[in-house]
Design an enzyme around this catalytic site. Structure first.
Site, PDB file in Angstrom:
ATOM      1  N   ARG A  46      14.332 -47.212 -14.106  1.00 58.63           N
ATOM      2  CA  ARG A  46      15.539 -47.492 -14.892  1.00 58.63           C
ATOM      3  C   ARG A  46      15.221 -47.641 -16.370  1.00 58.63           C
ATOM      4  O   ARG A  46      16.105 -47.577 -17.226  1.00 58.63           O
ATOM      5  CB  ARG A  46      16.255 -48.747 -14.356  1.00 58.63           C
ATOM      6  CG  ARG A  46      17.611 -48.920 -14.994  1.00 58.63           C
ATOM      7  CD  ARG A  46      18.520 -50.033 -14.446  1.00 58.63           C
ATOM      8  NE  ARG A  46      18.011 -50.858 -13.405  1.00 58.63           N
ATOM      9  CZ  ARG A  46      17.264 -51.952 -13.582  1.00 58.63           C
ATOM     10  NH1 ARG A  46      16.932 -52.332 -14.800  1.00 58.63           N
ATOM     11  NH2 ARG A  46      16.859 -52.647 -12.546  1.00 58.63           N
ATOM     12  N   TYR A 103      39.086 -38.905 -27.380  1.00 60.12           N
ATOM     13  CA  TYR A 103      38.895 -38.510 -25.986  1.00 60.12           C
ATOM     14  C   TYR A 103      39.720 -39.410 -25.060  1.00 60.12           C
ATOM     15  O   TYR A 103      39.827 -40.610 -25.262  1.00 60.12           O
ATOM     16  CB  TYR A 103      37.399 -38.594 -25.634  1.00 60.12           C
ATOM     17  CG  TYR A 103      37.126 -38.219 -24.208  1.00 60.12           C
ATOM     18  CD1 TYR A 103      37.409 -36.955 -23.743  1.00 60.12           C
ATOM     19  CD2 TYR A 103      36.597 -39.142 -23.308  1.00 60.12           C
ATOM     20  CE1 TYR A 103      37.181 -36.605 -22.427  1.00 60.12           C
ATOM     21  CE2 TYR A 103      36.357 -38.803 -21.985  1.00 60.12           C
ATOM     22  CZ  TYR A 103      36.656 -37.526 -21.549  1.00 60.12           C
ATOM     23  OH  TYR A 103      36.433 -37.192 -20.250  1.00 60.12           O
ATOM     24  N   ASP A 172      31.399 -39.265 -32.493  1.00 55.50           N
ATOM     25  CA  ASP A 172      31.376 -38.491 -31.246  1.00 55.50           C
ATOM     26  C   ASP A 172      31.280 -37.020 -31.640  1.00 55.50           C
ATOM     27  O   ASP A 172      32.225 -36.437 -32.161  1.00 55.50           O
ATOM     28  CB  ASP A 172      32.634 -38.768 -30.423  1.00 55.50           C
ATOM     29  CG  ASP A 172      32.611 -38.055 -29.066  1.00 55.50           C
ATOM     30  OD1 ASP A 172      32.017 -36.962 -28.970  1.00 55.50           O
ATOM     31  OD2 ASP A 172      33.212 -38.585 -28.103  1.00 55.50           O
ATOM     32  N   LYS A 197      29.356 -31.034 -21.834  1.00 60.99           N
ATOM     33  CA  LYS A 197      30.157 -29.959 -22.401  1.00 60.99           C
ATOM     34  C   LYS A 197      29.254 -28.884 -23.017  1.00 60.99           C
ATOM     35  O   LYS A 197      28.384 -28.370 -22.334  1.00 60.99           O
ATOM     36  CB  LYS A 197      31.140 -30.545 -23.420  1.00 60.99           C
ATOM     37  CG  LYS A 197      31.829 -31.832 -22.962  1.00 60.99           C
ATOM     38  CD  LYS A 197      32.894 -31.597 -21.914  1.00 60.99           C
ATOM     39  CE  LYS A 197      33.452 -32.876 -21.334  1.00 60.99           C
ATOM     40  NZ  LYS A 197      34.109 -33.771 -22.285  1.00 60.99           N
TER      41      LYS A 197
HETATM   42  C1  LIG Z   1      34.050 -35.193 -22.237  1.00 61.33           C
HETATM   43  C2  LIG Z   1      34.025 -36.032 -23.454  1.00 61.33           C
HETATM   44  C3  LIG Z   1      33.519 -37.325 -23.410  1.00 61.33           C
HETATM   45  C4  LIG Z   1      33.056 -37.973 -22.124  1.00 61.33           C
HETATM   46  O1  LIG Z   1      31.936 -37.348 -21.587  1.00 61.33           O
HETATM   47  P1  LIG Z   1      31.577 -37.415 -20.015  1.00 61.33           P
HETATM   48  O2  LIG Z   1      30.278 -36.702 -19.969  1.00 61.33           O
HETATM   49  O3  LIG Z   1      32.690 -36.727 -19.301  1.00 61.33           O
HETATM   50  O4  LIG Z   1      31.482 -38.850 -19.656  1.00 61.33           O
HETATM   51  C5  LIG Z   1      33.474 -38.036 -24.590  1.00 61.33           C
HETATM   52  N1  LIG Z   1      33.914 -37.529 -25.746  1.00 61.33           N
HETATM   53  C6  LIG Z   1      34.422 -36.281 -25.831  1.00 61.33           C
HETATM   54  C7  LIG Z   1      34.887 -35.778 -27.141  1.00 61.33           C
HETATM   55  C8  LIG Z   1      34.498 -35.506 -24.685  1.00 61.33           C
HETATM   56  O5  LIG Z   1      35.021 -34.274 -24.773  1.00 61.33           O
END
Ligand SMILES: *Cc1c(COP(=O)(O)O)cnc(C)c1O
Length: 376
Positions: A46, A103, A172, A197
């Protein structure tokens, strides 16, 4: 300093050694041989893992090429990374500023923060509106380009204002990827992203990361990961590292395809609210062109069809694009975003994630589906 393509294929790899693989395979270990005191690079699964180390080095090299003070922590998902920054940095009585159009799971974090006695302020991404809220805040959270609305704000300007007010800044960077935008160079304290993504791009894993320069901030994020246990699996980390080698090819191709698709949609009478930061006519274009790198404006195109039924007919008419959520994958996907209920978008709003297909095929497929949807 090398170019991005040269950098991504070698990012995070160990020094070449005779008879060893270029990218060592995933290490599956809950614990490691540990004689004597409980210190060492690898003790318990962990806390750390050699496969994470390779991936974290690679991402760090892309977030801040040439810097030797960047630390990257990978997580089991983007939300794991986002929660780690917010929940490790703020205390009861603090204020944080979140985007009103970020998001769709960000409101879940907001609820948690408020339950812990944190004041949450929000403002839209467009027009740097969050700047008005930053006085007295502990942390400013930026998402640019925003998902799914594709508004853009000025990271440098917001970071300078936040720092002058004594606030930390997290960006982000999911949509842009580190090849499209480098938040740490633009003044952010944290660059945070979902690796689910475009960063990994194959739609086959969930992952997240946080990169930062300040060792105390990094230590707090690392401790949060250990506390919450939101750790990536070694297989996911290894797949992600493998995928990074094609990041420049994917983001360039996807950005070019997205721009071509957006261009083909511009004159369609049934479409309103067409957004893509690479379109010269887009309200966010001039700022995006200054702030983002090498024409990499991302793979998302968003637009609105007249109503829900029209949007559903359009999605059903697509042959080369899957009706699916998420974005950034090599295969195009699209969805009617309103089906989730979390975003303030019209019923006919489509978020289209453009893949790496041949652009003529993709555009023909989309125009064909629009014709079908209009004729029904
Ligand atoms: C998908 C997404 C997230 C969350 O990511 P996960 O891997 O699904 O937890 C956060 N911020 C943005 C802009 C996203 O598109």
């Amino acid at each position: 300093m090398t170019g991005d393509g040269t950098r991504v294929v070698r990012a995070g790899l160990p020094e070449p050694a005779a008879y060893e693989p270029a990218l060592p395979g995933p290490v599956f270990a809950a614990h490691y041989h540990l004689p004597g005191d409980a210190v060492g690079p690898y003790t318990y699964g962990r806390d750390d893992n050699p496969t994470w180390t390779g991936l974290e080095r690679a991402i760090g090299e892309l977030e801040a090429p040439g810097a030797d003070d960047v630390q990257t922590m990978t997580f089991s998902s983007g939300m794991g990374a986002i929660s780690a920054v917010l929940l490790s940095q703020v205390r009861s009585g603090d204020a944080v500023v979140l985007p009103a159009d970020g998001y769709q799971a960000l409101p879940l974090v907001r609820e948690r923060l408020e339950a812990y006695g944190v004041e949450v302020r929000t403002a839209p991404t467009a027009g740097d509106a969050q700047i008005e809220q930053v006085q007295g805040a502990r942390l400013l959270w930026i998402e640019t380009p925003s998902n799914p609305g594709l508004d853009v704000c000025d990271i440098r300007r917001l970071a300078d204002a936040a720092h002058a007010a004594g606030a930390l800044v997290a960006v982000d960077n999911t949509l842009a990827t580190p090849l499209g935008q480098r938040p740490l160079d633009l003044g952010a304290d944290f660059s945070v992203a979902s690796g689910t993504k475009a960063l990994t791009g194959h739609g086959d894993l969930l992952l997240g990361h946080v990169s930062c320069r300040d060792p105390e901030l990094a230590a707090a994020v690392r401790l949060w990961r250990k506390t919450a246990g939101a750790i990536p699996g070694p297989m996911e980390a290894w797949l992600a590292h493998r995928s990074l080698a094609t990041l420049h090819l994917r983001v360039d191709r996807q950005a070019a395809n997205a721009l071509a698709l957006a261009g083909a949609l511009r004159d369609r009478p049934e479409i309103t609210g067409l957004r893509h930061p690479g379109l010269p006519s887009d309200p966010a274009h001039s700022l995006a062109a200054r702030q983002m790198r090498s024409g990499r404006f991302g793979c998302v195109v968003s637009f609105t069809l007249p109503d829900r039924a029209h949007a559903e007919r359009f999605l059903a008419g697509l042959r080369l694009t899957d009706d699916a959520t998420s974005f950034g994958g090599v295969r195009s996907t699209a969805e009617r975003r309103g089906r989730w209920g979390g975003d303030a978008v019209p019923e006919g709003f489509i978020r289209f994630s453009v893949g790496v297909e041949d652009v003529e095929d993709l555009v023909a497929d989309v125009l064909g589906a629009l014709e079908e949807a209009a004729g029904a």
